[in-house]
Enzyme design. Structure first.
Site, PDB file in Angstrom:
ATOM      1  CG  ASN A  33      -6.094 -39.528  48.787  1.00  0.00           C
ATOM      2  OD1 ASN A  33      -6.756 -40.562  48.883  1.00  0.00           O
ATOM      3  ND2 ASN A  33      -5.258 -39.318  47.790  1.00  0.00           N
TER       4      ASN A  33
ATOM      5  CG  ASP B  41      -2.529 -40.865  44.443  1.00  0.00           C
ATOM      6  OD1 ASP B  41      -2.099 -42.021  44.268  1.00  0.00           O
ATOM      7  OD2 ASP B  41      -3.140 -40.522  45.472  1.00  0.00           O
TER       8      ASP B  41
ATOM      9  CB  CYS C 267      -5.443 -49.528  44.554  1.00  0.00           C
ATOM     10  SG  CYS C 267      -6.716 -48.326  44.180  1.00  0.00           S
TER      11      CYS C 267
ATOM     12  NE  ARG D 112      -1.395 -48.837  47.915  1.00  0.00           N
ATOM     13  CZ  ARG D 112      -2.122 -47.829  47.472  1.00  0.00           C
ATOM     14  NH1 ARG D 112      -2.294 -46.774  48.221  1.00  0.00           N
ATOM     15  NH2 ARG D 112      -2.682 -47.860  46.290  1.00  0.00           N
ATOM     16  N   PRO D 113       2.890 -51.812  53.131  1.00  0.00           N
ATOM     17  CG  PRO D 113       5.130 -51.886  53.765  1.00  0.00           C
ATOM     18  CD  PRO D 113       4.232 -51.591  52.598  1.00  0.00           C
ATOM     19  CB  VAL D 114      -0.048 -51.973  58.212  1.00  0.00           C
ATOM     20  CG1 VAL D 114      -1.114 -51.750  57.170  1.00  0.00           C
ATOM     21  CG2 VAL D 114       0.029 -53.434  58.618  1.00  0.00           C
TER      22      VAL D 114
ATOM     23  CB  ILE E 202       5.590 -43.457  45.703  1.00  0.00           C
ATOM     24  CG1 ILE E 202       6.124 -42.044  45.461  1.00  0.00           C
ATOM     25  CG2 ILE E 202       4.824 -43.537  47.023  1.00  0.00           C
ATOM     26  CD1 ILE E 202       7.086 -41.546  46.512  1.00  0.00           C
TER      27      ILE E 202
ATOM     28  NE  ARG F  51      -4.244 -46.982  49.359  1.00  0.00           N
ATOM     29  CZ  ARG F  51      -3.716 -45.870  49.819  1.00  0.00           C
ATOM     30  NH1 ARG F  51      -3.173 -45.854  51.018  1.00  0.00           N
ATOM     31  NH2 ARG F  51      -3.730 -44.764  49.106  1.00  0.00           N
TER      32      ARG F  51
END
Length: 417
Positions: A23, A304, A115, A120-122, A326, A91
């Site tokens: 990450n 995570d 995933c 998980r909007p941009v 989250i 992503r």
């Protein structure tokens, strides 16, 4: 497609080296687009997502050469398009949007994949970049962005988005004037990205706090940079020690970055002690206790690690509630744990976990990266044989996990499904 076959019930004992952080590496590699000179990265994990990122960088005009755990990126003729066939699998590929706009004034990036764990909007990325002067259109599944020159702006995030913070941080380094980012993500990986950008010549203050200030510069140069160790991999191996009743020494292990995880694991009965400056030993006192867990942005308990600690709770005494704040739809591992004998009841964004005496090996299917890890952990503790299918998710985020675990006593075989 491969699967893992796990013979459970073996306490893990020995040493495991923690890999570089996936990450942290992904956004830092994307930041190569901003530089005008070669960059050498060390401690880079050899993962599917990293290989995909390197392919994407090559298409964008930044060829990357992998040698062991070292990656050298040589920026040359930049191109603005990130094609669907690469972006669809990961992503994090949307993180090239800010750097491309900053360097070229245009970007054409396919909507990202990765995933399947809910929205998980941009949108947060795009809205913030618009405040810096960019305009966007959606064209046949691509985000088409343009700007004459990004300008510094005062941006407040409604939520401390990690990806949004990283994208805007990168874009702001080459923008005209000062950018102030408020309510930003404070995750260690964001701090690592900022430290890398500073090493290349960026002017950044406040990283690690909720407000980051960036003074734009005309150009960034090259540097040599070591990627931070992976706190989520380290946390996963801590759980592996506890769930098997083992004794593991984790080398090059982050500690301060894992304070919330370590505090919760200690509360559940694990003994976690530092040895030297970068090593951590993990054992447990023979009695695991279930505890409530709520995921939060850093410095809270990381989402995570939610699936992994739930696996540990399935064989702990008592009951605990796991609340996911989250991401939505991040309990897809629960039905698979139940197949192995776990007692877990879902209610909205929460799961009630009641410990059982033992888990039983079973065929299970991985649905995302961290769910895959939780099923491997459950298989290590289970009686009998567990088959974890669709482990391509696992290969996206864990480097040679079966080899590392087998080296400390696990019995795991990778084979075709």
């Amino acid at each position: 497609m491969d699967k893992l076959v796990i013979q459970g019930g073996v306490p893990l004992r020995g040493a495991i080296a923690v890999s570089g952080s996936k990450n942290a590496a992904l956004p830092i590699l994307m930041a190569s687009i901003l530089a005008e000179e070669p960059i050498t990265y060390t401690n880079v994990p050899r993962l599917r997502d990293i290989f995909t990122t390197n392919k994407l960088l090559a298409i964008l005009g930044c060829p990357a050469e992998f040698d062991g755990h070292t990656v050298t990126v040589t920026p040359c003729d930049l191109k603005p398009e990130a094609p669907y066939d690469l972006v669809k699998t990961m992503r994090a590929s949307v993180l090239c949007l800010g750097p491309l706009l900053a360097r070229l004034g245009e970007a054409r990036v396919a909507l990202p994949g990765g995933c399947a764990i809910g929205a998980r909007p941009v949108d947060l990325h795009l809205t913030a970049l618009e405040k810096m002067g960019a305009t966007f259109d959606l064209d046949s599944g691509y985000i088409q962005g343009r700007c004459k020159k990004l300008r510094g702006a005062h941006i407040h995030f409604d939520f401390p988005t990690v990806g949004g913070t990283e994208n805007l941080l990168m874009a702001a380094t080459l923008a005209e004037g000062e950018t102030i980012l408020e309510n930003v993500a404070r995750e260690p990986e964001v701090v690592d990205l900022a430290n890398f950008l500073i090493a290349c010549g960026a002017k950044i203050e406040g990283h690690g706090s909720s407000v980051i200030k960036v003074q734009g510069v005309p150009r960034l140069g090259g540097c040599e940079y070591r990627i931070m160790p992976d706190r989520i991999e380290a946390g996963t191996f801590m759980v592996a020690a506890g769930i098997t009743g083992g004794d593991l020494l984790l080398t090059d292990c982050p500690f301060e970055e894992l304070e919330a995880v370590i505090a919760k694991l200690r509360d559940m009965g694990l003994i976690i002690e530092r040895e030297g400056t970068r090593d951590v030993r993990v054992t447990h006192n023979g009695h695991l206790r279930a505890r409530d867990v709520t995921t939060r942005p850093f410095p809270g308990f990381p989402t995570d690690m939610q699936a992994q600690i739930m696996a540990l709770m399935t064989i702990a005494s008592g009951a605990g509630v796991v609340e996911e704040t989250i991401f939505e739809n991040r309990f897809m591992h629960v039905p698979e744990l139940v197949r192995m004998g776990a007692d877990v009841k879902l209610s909205g964004h929460s799961a009630m976990v009641r410990g059982v005496q033992k888990l039983i090996g079973a065929p299970v299917m991985a649905s995302d990266l961290r769910a895959s890890a939780s099923l491997v952990l459950a298989g290590l503790a289970a009686q009998g044989e567990t088959h974890v299918q669709r482990i391509y998710h696992l290969d996206r985020g864990y480097e040679r996990i079966e080899e590392k675990l087998n080296a400390v006593g696990a019995r795991i075989t990778r084979m075709p499904e």
